[in-house]
Design a protein around this motif. Sequence first.
Motif, PDB file in Angstrom:
ATOM      1  N   LYS A   3       0.843  -1.190   0.000  1.00 29.90           N
ATOM      2  CA  LYS A   3       0.000   0.000   0.000  1.00 29.90           C
ATOM      3  C   LYS A   3       0.879   1.242   0.000  1.00 29.90           C
ATOM      4  O   LYS A   3       2.084   1.164   0.263  1.00 29.90           O
ATOM      5  CB  LYS A   3      -0.968  -0.010   1.170  1.00 29.90           C
ATOM      6  N   GLU A   4       0.288   2.364  -0.327  1.00 29.85           N
ATOM      7  CA  GLU A   4       1.024   3.619  -0.353  1.00 29.85           C
ATOM      8  C   GLU A   4       1.624   3.888   1.018  1.00 29.85           C
ATOM      9  O   GLU A   4       0.983   3.665   2.034  1.00 29.85           O
ATOM     10  CB  GLU A   4       0.106   4.751  -0.810  1.00 29.85           C
ATOM     11  N   TYR A 101       5.694  -7.281  -5.512  1.00 25.92           N
ATOM     12  CA  TYR A 101       4.808  -6.131  -5.690  1.00 25.92           C
ATOM     13  C   TYR A 101       3.333  -6.554  -5.803  1.00 25.92           C
ATOM     14  O   TYR A 101       2.462  -5.701  -5.980  1.00 25.92           O
ATOM     15  CB  TYR A 101       5.232  -5.305  -6.912  1.00 25.92           C
ATOM     16  N   ALA A 120       0.126  -2.880 -13.688  1.00 19.57           N
ATOM     17  CA  ALA A 120       0.068  -1.974 -12.536  1.00 19.57           C
ATOM     18  C   ALA A 120       1.300  -1.076 -12.553  1.00 19.57           C
ATOM     19  O   ALA A 120       2.324  -1.423 -13.142  1.00 19.57           O
ATOM     20  CB  ALA A 120       0.020  -2.769 -11.235  1.00 19.57           C
ATOM     21  N   PHE A 122       3.721   1.612 -10.003  1.00 16.69           N
ATOM     22  CA  PHE A 122       4.074   2.053  -8.659  1.00 16.69           C
ATOM     23  C   PHE A 122       5.000   3.255  -8.768  1.00 16.69           C
ATOM     24  O   PHE A 122       6.043   3.180  -9.419  1.00 16.69           O
ATOM     25  CB  PHE A 122       4.797   0.937  -7.894  1.00 16.69           C
ATOM     26  N   ILE A 130       6.600   3.756  -1.388  1.00 18.64           N
ATOM     27  CA  ILE A 130       5.587   3.791  -2.435  1.00 18.64           C
ATOM     28  C   ILE A 130       4.720   5.026  -2.220  1.00 18.64           C
ATOM     29  O   ILE A 130       4.073   5.175  -1.179  1.00 18.64           O
ATOM     30  CB  ILE A 130       4.749   2.503  -2.442  1.00 18.64           C
ATOM     31  N   ILE A 133       0.004   4.128  -6.194  1.00 16.41           N
ATOM     32  CA  ILE A 133      -0.203   2.843  -6.873  1.00 16.41           C
ATOM     33  C   ILE A 133      -1.387   2.978  -7.810  1.00 16.41           C
ATOM     34  O   ILE A 133      -2.444   3.496  -7.434  1.00 16.41           O
ATOM     35  CB  ILE A 133      -0.488   1.701  -5.869  1.00 16.41           C
ATOM     36  N   ARG A 135      -3.544   0.271 -10.087  1.00 18.43           N
ATOM     37  CA  ARG A 135      -3.739  -1.153 -10.353  1.00 18.43           C
ATOM     38  C   ARG A 135      -4.720  -1.345 -11.502  1.00 18.43           C
ATOM     39  O   ARG A 135      -5.590  -0.515 -11.721  1.00 18.43           O
ATOM     40  CB  ARG A 135      -4.265  -1.869  -9.114  1.00 18.43           C
TER      41      ARG A 135
END
Length: 165
Positions: A3-4, A101, A120, A122, A130, A133, A135
Amino acid sequence: MLKEGDLAPEFDLPADGGKRLVLKAFRGGPVVLYFYPKDNTEGCTIEAKEFSDLAPEFARAGVTVIGISPDSPKSHDKFICKHELALLLASDEEKTVAEAYGVWVEKSMYGRKYMGVERATFAISPKGHIARIWRKVSPRGHAAEVLEWARGAGGETKKPKRAKS
């Protein structure tokens, strides 16, 4: 699932032109990693060409763009040559980076299930976290969307400033 804000998983991968790409070597500047399924397929070619066409703009924003797929460095060399791409392409033949990832996933086409790369992207901050993101992206127009983020955020996750007391 990443996750971010998480620390980006490190990698050291063979790349086009006989290079090696080590994520840690790019610290100090923002990096965009875009994962794609396969060289020379329609969607992947569209996405690569759009990132390549915008390479000067990413460079002006101080952002390094790296494409990652399970294809070999030799395949990447042919892909770059055929489409005159201005990109760095890393080879993840063992899919270890895709797994780290979370983009090596079960897919389904015409009722058949198989493992493959989920498209995806990043964005990684200069400190290795990160920052953003994307996706299940659509290839067409995605590079421009990422560039808008790069221009606005400059690769840094923005945090509100604290008021001085």
